[in-house]
Design a protein around this motif. Structure first.
Motif, short mmCIF file in Angstrom:
data_model
loop_
_atom_site.label_atom_id
_atom_site.label_comp_id
_atom_site.label_asym_id
_atom_site.label_seq_id
_atom_site.Cartn_x
_atom_site.Cartn_y
_atom_site.Cartn_z
N MET A 1 0.84 -1.19 0.00
CA MET A 1 0.00 0.00 0.00
C MET A 1 0.88 1.25 0.00
SD MET A 1 -2.61 1.36 2.97
CE MET A 1 -3.76 0.01 2.77
N ARG A 2 0.46 2.26 -0.74
CA ARG A 2 1.18 3.53 -0.76
C ARG A 2 0.49 4.49 0.22
NH1 ARG A 2 4.45 6.67 -4.39
NH2 ARG A 2 3.95 8.89 -4.35
N ILE A 3 1.27 5.05 1.12
CA ILE A 3 0.76 5.98 2.14
C ILE A 3 1.50 7.29 2.01
CG2 ILE A 3 0.52 6.42 4.61
CD1 ILE A 3 0.37 3.41 5.05
N ALA A 4 0.75 8.38 1.95
CA ALA A 4 1.34 9.71 1.90
C ALA A 4 1.28 10.33 3.29
CB ALA A 4 0.60 10.60 0.90
N VAL A 5 2.37 10.95 3.70
CA VAL A 5 2.43 11.65 4.99
C VAL A 5 2.74 13.11 4.70
CG1 VAL A 5 3.59 11.84 7.21
CG2 VAL A 5 3.21 9.58 6.19
N ILE A 6 1.77 13.98 4.96
CA ILE A 6 1.97 15.42 4.77
C ILE A 6 2.51 15.99 6.08
CG2 ILE A 6 0.89 17.61 4.21
CD1 ILE A 6 -1.20 16.12 2.61
N GLY A 7 3.76 16.40 6.03
CA GLY A 7 4.44 16.89 7.23
C GLY A 7 5.81 16.26 7.34
N LEU A 8 6.76 16.99 7.90
CA LEU A 8 8.13 16.51 8.05
C LEU A 8 8.61 16.60 9.49
CD1 LEU A 8 9.65 18.28 4.89
CD2 LEU A 8 9.09 15.85 5.10
N GLY A 9 7.67 16.84 10.41
CA GLY A 9 8.04 16.99 11.82
C GLY A 9 8.22 15.65 12.52
N LEU A 10 8.34 15.70 13.84
CA LEU A 10 8.66 14.51 14.62
C LEU A 10 7.53 13.48 14.57
CD1 LEU A 10 10.34 16.13 17.75
CD2 LEU A 10 11.41 15.32 15.64
N VAL A 11 6.29 13.92 14.72
CA VAL A 11 5.17 12.98 14.69
C VAL A 11 5.05 12.35 13.31
CG1 VAL A 11 2.65 12.77 14.84
CG2 VAL A 11 3.89 14.14 16.53
N ALA A 12 5.15 13.17 12.27
CA ALA A 12 5.08 12.65 10.90
C ALA A 12 6.18 11.64 10.65
CB ALA A 12 5.17 13.81 9.90
N LEU A 13 7.38 11.94 11.12
CA LEU A 13 8.52 11.05 10.88
C LEU A 13 8.37 9.75 11.66
CD1 LEU A 13 11.12 10.80 9.33
CD2 LEU A 13 12.30 12.01 11.15
N GLY A 14 7.87 9.83 12.88
CA GLY A 14 7.64 8.61 13.66
C GLY A 14 6.63 7.71 12.98
N VAL A 114 -6.29 11.17 7.38
CA VAL A 114 -6.17 11.02 8.83
C VAL A 114 -5.40 12.20 9.41
CG1 VAL A 114 -5.42 9.50 10.69
CG2 VAL A 114 -6.14 8.52 8.49
N ILE A 115 -6.08 12.97 10.24
CA ILE A 115 -5.45 14.12 10.91
C ILE A 115 -4.75 13.63 12.16
CG2 ILE A 115 -5.85 16.37 11.96
CD1 ILE A 115 -8.52 16.46 10.39
N ARG A 116 -3.46 13.92 12.26
CA ARG A 116 -2.69 13.55 13.45
C ARG A 116 -2.36 14.76 14.32
NH1 ARG A 116 -2.32 8.55 15.18
NH2 ARG A 116 -0.09 8.12 15.10
N SER A 117 -2.59 15.96 13.81
CA SER A 117 -2.32 17.17 14.57
C SER A 117 -3.37 17.33 15.67
CB SER A 117 -2.37 18.40 13.65
OG SER A 117 -1.50 18.25 12.54
N ALA A 118 -3.00 17.99 16.76
CA ALA A 118 -3.95 18.30 17.83
C ALA A 118 -4.77 19.51 17.40
CB ALA A 118 -3.21 18.60 19.13
N VAL A 119 -6.01 19.26 17.00
CA VAL A 119 -6.86 20.31 16.44
C VAL A 119 -7.89 20.77 17.46
CG1 VAL A 119 -6.54 19.51 14.07
CG2 VAL A 119 -8.41 18.56 15.45
N PRO A 120 -8.50 21.93 17.24
CA PRO A 120 -9.56 22.37 18.15
C PRO A 120 -10.71 21.37 18.18
CG PRO A 120 -8.84 24.17 16.72
CD PRO A 120 -8.19 22.94 16.20
N ILE A 121 -11.38 21.27 19.30
CA ILE A 121 -12.51 20.36 19.44
C ILE A 121 -13.64 20.83 18.52
CG2 ILE A 121 -14.23 19.45 21.04
CD1 ILE A 121 -12.15 19.75 23.26
N GLY A 122 -14.09 19.93 17.65
CA GLY A 122 -15.12 20.25 16.66
C GLY A 122 -14.57 20.50 15.27
N PHE A 123 -13.25 20.56 15.15
CA PHE A 123 -12.62 20.88 13.86
C PHE A 123 -12.91 19.81 12.81
CE2 PHE A 123 -9.01 20.32 10.96
CZ PHE A 123 -8.91 21.59 10.41
N THR A 124 -12.78 18.52 13.14
CA THR A 124 -12.93 17.46 12.15
C THR A 124 -14.35 17.43 11.59
OG1 THR A 124 -11.27 16.15 13.31
CG2 THR A 124 -12.64 14.99 11.72
N GLU A 125 -15.36 17.55 12.45
CA GLU A 125 -16.74 17.57 11.97
C GLU A 125 -16.98 18.78 11.08
OE1 GLU A 125 -18.96 15.44 11.93
OE2 GLU A 125 -18.35 13.98 13.43
#
Length: 375
Positions: A1-14, A114-125
């Motif tokens: 499977m091909r997975i894209a990761v948008i971001g180059l920070g620590l969480v993205a790299l992990g 899939v959002i991995r960032s800590a977003v405001p509550i209600g942001f995803t909806e």
């Protein structure tokens, strides 16, 4: 499977390193030097688990500056974008994150975003409604600073903010990257998952604050703080984890969640979370006085890891000491070994969050509240 990761920070790299054992992973972001380093196999991640992991496992991991190219053919997209705060209001600035989600939805229809960032509550909806895309999912990460890869490979639990087939699909992929058997998974609503992220970080901030205040009391009353903590932690309801006093909770995560919840609790009666920032300031004021009372001519602040400009207690301590008229030198990882030798020799007192092997030879002039040192 091909997975894209948008971001180059620590969480993205992990995430990328963990997934690249079994999948083709392409990272993307606007930092050329990081892209080059990843493509050369020089992963900018401070984690003791990294070197042995790379020796044991061949990875299919690359990086590109071209986000469109990274998204092409992706069967799942992870987005890990650190969110800045509006200096005027303290609110999360999500415009850049929103544009990345919109682009991923447009170029990868039907694929889990899939959002991995800590977003405001209600942001995803809100994003699901705005983009008419039920494929937008929030799946919080709970990695620790300095152990990002280890925690990505050995998660204690997984939370995915979708109770349907898409959430099950995402959790199965994340579970496949884990090397820890029997990881519990909880599927829940997107908004509930966002609340879990912020309230768990606020609880950790409260726990740090609790043991810091215990330590402050012990200092003021001339008690052995370690004996008190050891006794308190014998209670299994409390436990002996995350109990080592420090200068205050810092970094990006804990202060932001505590402040976000303080600002958004609104009319809900609340007393614990809104006081955390004030308790942090009180701790720093007390430690500043403790350092000044030692009457050192030259005070060194030892900061052996990457500095977090926002909310770093060591930087706050430095500013307080300088304001009190002290001569202060901050030692950071970008300095040379020769600078470090001079730093240890010339400073009459060295302030450090934790005792490390590098300063064990000057233990007699180190000020630290590290009651459980590794050395």
């Amino acid at each position: 499977m091909r997975i894209a990761v948008i971001g180059l920070g620590l969480v993205a790299l992990g995430d990328a390193l963990a997934l690249a054992r079994q999948h083709e992973v392409v990272m993307t972001g606007p930092v050329p030097e990081r892209v080059d380093a990843i493509n050369a196999g020089r992963y900018p991640l401070e984690d003791p688990a990294l070197a042995p992991y790379l020796r044991r496992h061949p990875l299919r991991l690359s990086a590109t500056l071209d986000t469109r190219a990274a998204l092409k053919g992706a069967a799942m997209v992870l987005i890990s974008s650190p969110l800045s705060l509006d200096p005027a209001t303290g609110a999360y600035q999500t415009v850049e994150l929103e544009s990345r989600i919109e682009m991923a939805c447009r170029l990868c229809p039907g694929v889990p975003i899939v959002i991995r960032s800590a977003v405001p509550i209600g942001f995803t909806e809100r994003m699901r409604t705005l983009l008419e895309a039920e494929t937008v999912i929030f799946a919080p990460e709970f990695t620790r600073e300095g152990q990002t890869l280890h925690d990505a490979l050995h998660p204690r639990f997984l939370i995915v903010g979708d109770r349907g087939a898409m959430g099950a699909r995402v959790s199965a992929i994340l579970l496949g990257a884990a090397m820890r058997p029997g990881v519990p998974v909880k599927l829940m609503g997107a908004t509930e998952a966002e609340a879990v992220k912020h309230f768990s970080q606020a609880y950790l901030a409260a726990r740090v604050t609790y043991f810091n205040e215990l330590d402050s009391y012990a200092l003021a009353q001339n008690l052995d703080a370690k004996q008190v903590i050891d006794g308190v932690c014998l209670d299994p309801r409390i436990g002996s984890y995350s109990n080592n006093p420090c200068f205050g909770y810092g970094g990006y995560r804990l202060p932001r969640s505590a402040q976000f919840l303080t600002d958004t609790l609104g009319k809900v009666p609340a007393h614990v979370v809104p006081t955390l920032a004030r308790a942090n300031e009180t701790r720093l004021a007390m430690l500043t006085q403790q350092v000044l009372e030692r009457a050192a001519r030259r005070i060194g602040l030892y900061h052996p890891t990457r500095i977090t400009p926002e909310g770093d207690p060591m930087l706050s301590l430095r500013d307080r000491l300088v304001a009190a008229g002290a001569e202060v030198e901050l030692f950071t990882p970008d300095r040379t070994p020769r600078d470090f030798v001079r730093f240890k020799r010339e400073c009459d007192l060295v302030v450090a969050q934790r005792m490390t092997p590098e300063i064990a030879d000057i233990r007699s002039k180190v000020f630290s509240r590290d009651l459980y040192p590794a050395v």
